[in-house]
Design an enzyme around this catalytic site. Sequence first.
Site, PDB file in Angstrom:
ATOM      1  N   ASP A 157      46.253 -12.874 -42.419  1.00  0.00           N
ATOM      2  CA  ASP A 157      44.958 -12.465 -42.959  1.00  0.00           C
ATOM      3  C   ASP A 157      45.148 -11.497 -44.127  1.00  0.00           C
ATOM      4  O   ASP A 157      46.200 -11.508 -44.782  1.00  0.00           O
ATOM      5  CB  ASP A 157      44.114 -11.856 -41.828  1.00  0.00           C
ATOM      6  CG  ASP A 157      42.625 -12.122 -41.998  1.00  0.00           C
ATOM      7  OD1 ASP A 157      42.087 -11.731 -43.036  1.00  0.00           O
ATOM      8  OD2 ASP A 157      42.008 -12.704 -41.097  1.00  0.00           O
ATOM      9  N   HIS A 222      38.410  -8.074 -44.204  1.00  0.00           N
ATOM     10  CA  HIS A 222      38.428  -9.337 -43.460  1.00  0.00           C
ATOM     11  C   HIS A 222      39.420  -9.303 -42.290  1.00  0.00           C
ATOM     12  O   HIS A 222      39.087  -9.635 -41.148  1.00  0.00           O
ATOM     13  CB  HIS A 222      38.770 -10.443 -44.462  1.00  0.00           C
ATOM     14  CG  HIS A 222      38.626 -11.838 -43.971  1.00  0.00           C
ATOM     15  ND1 HIS A 222      39.630 -12.493 -43.298  1.00  0.00           N
ATOM     16  CD2 HIS A 222      37.613 -12.731 -44.077  1.00  0.00           C
ATOM     17  CE1 HIS A 222      39.230 -13.720 -43.018  1.00  0.00           C
ATOM     18  NE2 HIS A 222      38.000 -13.886 -43.476  1.00  0.00           N
ATOM     19  N   SER A 549      35.491 -17.822 -40.288  1.00  0.00           N
ATOM     20  CA  SER A 549      36.552 -16.818 -40.161  1.00  0.00           C
ATOM     21  C   SER A 549      36.303 -15.896 -38.975  1.00  0.00           C
ATOM     22  O   SER A 549      37.241 -15.421 -38.351  1.00  0.00           O
ATOM     23  CB  SER A 549      36.600 -15.928 -41.405  1.00  0.00           C
ATOM     24  OG  SER A 549      37.265 -16.572 -42.448  1.00  0.00           O
TER      25      SER A 549
END
Length: 772
Positions: A157, A222, A549
């Site tokens: 990630d 994220h 996601s």
Amino acid sequence: MQRARARGKRDREMSRGKADVRFLLFPFVSLLILGGSEAATDGNKDKEFYIVYLGDSHENEEHAARSHVQLLSSLKTSDDEARESLAYSYTKSFNAFAAKLSEDEAAELSNLEEVVSVFPNRYHELHTTKSWDFMGFPQTARRNPKMESDIVVALFDTGITPQSESFADKGFGPPPPKWKGSCGHYANFSGCNNKLIGARYFKLDGLRDLSDILSPVDMQGHGTHTSSTLAGNVVPNADLFGLASGTARGAVPGARLAMYKVCWVSSGCSDMDLLAAFDAAIHDGVDIISISIGGMVPDYTNDSIAVGAFHAMRRGILTVTSAGNNGPNLASVANHAPWLVTVAASGIDRQFRSKVQLGDGRTLWGVGVNAFDPKEKLYPLVSGADAGANSSDGGASSSYCVNGSLDRAKVRGKLVYCRFSMDGVDATIKGSGGIGVIIGSQDFLDTAEIYMAPSTMVDVTLGEAIDGYIHSTRSPSAVIYRTEEVKIPAPIIASFSSRGPNPGSQRILKPDIAAPGIDILASYTPLRSLTGLKGDTQYSKFSLMSGTSMACPHVAGVAAYVKSFHPTWSPAAIKSAIMTTAKPMSRRTNPHGEFAYGTGQLNPARAINPGLVYDMGETSYIQFLCHEGYPGSSLQVLLGPGRPVNCSTLVPGVGYDSLNYPTMQLALRKAREPTIGVFVRTVTNVGPARSVYNVTVRAPQGVTIAVKPESLSFTRVMQKRSFKVVVKAEPRLENQVVSGWLAWKGLRHVVRSPVVINGIRFDGQADRPGVD
Ligand SMILES: *[C@@H]1O[C@H](CO)[C@@H](O)[C@H](O)[C@H]1NC(C)=O
Ligand SMILES: *[C@@H]1O[C@H](CO)[C@@H](O)[C@H](O)[C@H]1NC(C)=O
Ligand SMILES: *[C@@H]1O[C@H](CO)[C@@H](O)[C@H](O)[C@H]1NC(C)=O
Ligand SMILES: *[C@@H]1O[C@H](CO)[C@@H](O)[C@H](O)[C@H]1NC(C)=O
Ligand SMILES: *[C@@H]1O[C@H](CO)[C@@H](O)[C@H](O)[C@H]1NC(C)=O
Ligand SMILES: *[C@@H]1O[C@H](CO)[C@@H](O)[C@H](O)[C@H]1NC(C)=O
């Protein structure tokens, strides 16, 4: 225009770079990816990075790395040049290297006998805790604490925030003995602990950009978000501006985390970095890999995620991936190899809405997170179309409030009504001296954007009514109130969640399963404002994000949870347990049916006790690939040079799809006669030793589904039983997609598999000369 959709709240799936210009037509795919690959090739126009695959012979890491330089030396004028062109040697879990090559050099290499394949490095784009309670998985759910603390989950990630409470190590002992990974001290990165036991980064293209820090630290939020959803600690009193307040937690708060940073602000996520992460993670001893990054490569032998995950699967590691954010377009699903779990995004039963009041007393509601309390009762309201700086284009760009198109004098101190064309209009209006914005949109009304100025998004028909009101009075006015949390029916699949059918195989249903991916609250980074937009001064330890996601780590977390009860189960068994216990969803509220949700909504509490599983190993997948028409020679990428595959001499798989998959999909043939598919399946008893399962079948109109035998009895655990499913579909189903299901029902278990009949052909689908 779509570039602006790169803003993080409505998270995008990271899709491939240059090759996929056509995907720019889809919502949610931004120009960022193109920017990424251009950046990668700038300055060295005729040379690009390639991944050269030698398969996995493992004599010795050092020897392998030296042989890579030797191989390159045969092309280059000097050893130095060879060394310089080498970006990375993958030596731990497979034998390959990444190097900067000209097209001719790449072609020359691919002709060498020891080289299995050469493929160009591509750049991908990225694809939030009430969600657990919503799925019936309370904080008090049954746990296996000793085993859970031995589980290591890996995320590929954008990095992680080590100081976040979600990753504190209070109560954690040292890492499990099997752990061979590492974590260093890096710039802006305080290091690891007994919860976050591994953190590395890969940036093999060597390109530096001020927007990135070479460190596992998360600049985008994220990776911090996905990590905390997967395995974050239990953190009470989490919220964003008082919204979504509650206890934040991952699926497996007791498990260990390892972050492999492969995604960068400047360049996205590249194949060579992804492969390096697989090489390291497999070696390090992780149990589950979670990848919220996408790709639309239909070929399983040159897709870095499919190839890396195959190697992981061979070593008992399950890889869970996001389905992509290119919905609701059909055939848009990414990460669809059968050894991957492909996760769609669903909504939970809440939405964030703001009340808008117009000067004439009417009230209406918009969607989004707006943390601003109005200072005045009403503000003057103007339509962007009437506030253009440039009257000669008839207000075309100002009606969308495109930056630069508005006359500052006409918007100063006002609320502006704008048609939706891109994210970030709130920043534009604020930057132009306005108060805030009401955005009229046809799409994305199921996800809450976070705003940096008083703003909300309304359905375009309401928008037209607002525009009508503006033109009906001499001094139009309005006010937008602070956002509230409201209850809505759920679950439904997110509009953005990528849909099937599978572009890689007509016989495998994708996505596999759905999990919450709309407005998910989880940990965030202090290094980025909530919107990432210019002028935003809002920061928070927790934020709301939407995307597949966010759905992916929910399923990866439950895979880790299942593994904590069944440490010896294969990746396919864990996947089957998760799929067959999913809560069925309805085609009535989700018109794309299984193409939207696969087997249905993730059901964590039941996943640990599926009764029966559809198990398989690498040989099954190879038989499947041969059946799909892949030449044996292309499969060496998955298996290594010592293991040549000759599809014509390999024992073939059985049945229509040649795979023991937990779902069934029949592609309708264009013919006058019915299409018949015979699926052969084998289930393994993982429930009580003595048990009997009877089959129940539901077939849609125009289809018959016959199962033989109709009853399966077991006398011991791990015993296997096979059965046949004959699906017969009438030709009149052409141009339709219909579905039924079969379920094995025991005393305490229901093992359910959807059966989908696809009568539509999609241009995007690979048309391999497979055997029917
Ligand atoms: C991937 O493989 C397919 C055929 O197997 C080929 O058509 C395609 O060009 C390959 N893509 C890349 C980027 O190598
Ligand atoms: C990273 O660390 C450097 C050196 O300590 C510091 O100057 C910089 O501001 C830090 N960057 C961020 C984004 O915190
Ligand atoms: C005004 O609009 C016209 C027509 O679209 C365009 O050619 C011109 O460049 C615009 N001028 C400004 C200052 O934006
Ligand atoms: C709008 O354009 C101006 C001038 O190019 C720029 O300074 C500003 O940052 C832009 N605003 C946003 C929100 O992008
Ligand atoms: C695969 O096996 C068949 C049958 O034995 C043989 O004819 C063929 O040459 C083999 N193909 C390769 C690539 O070795
Ligand atoms: C399965 O069917 C048999 C015969 O109809 C019946 O006796 C048995 O109770 C059923 N078992 C289950 C678990 O439903």
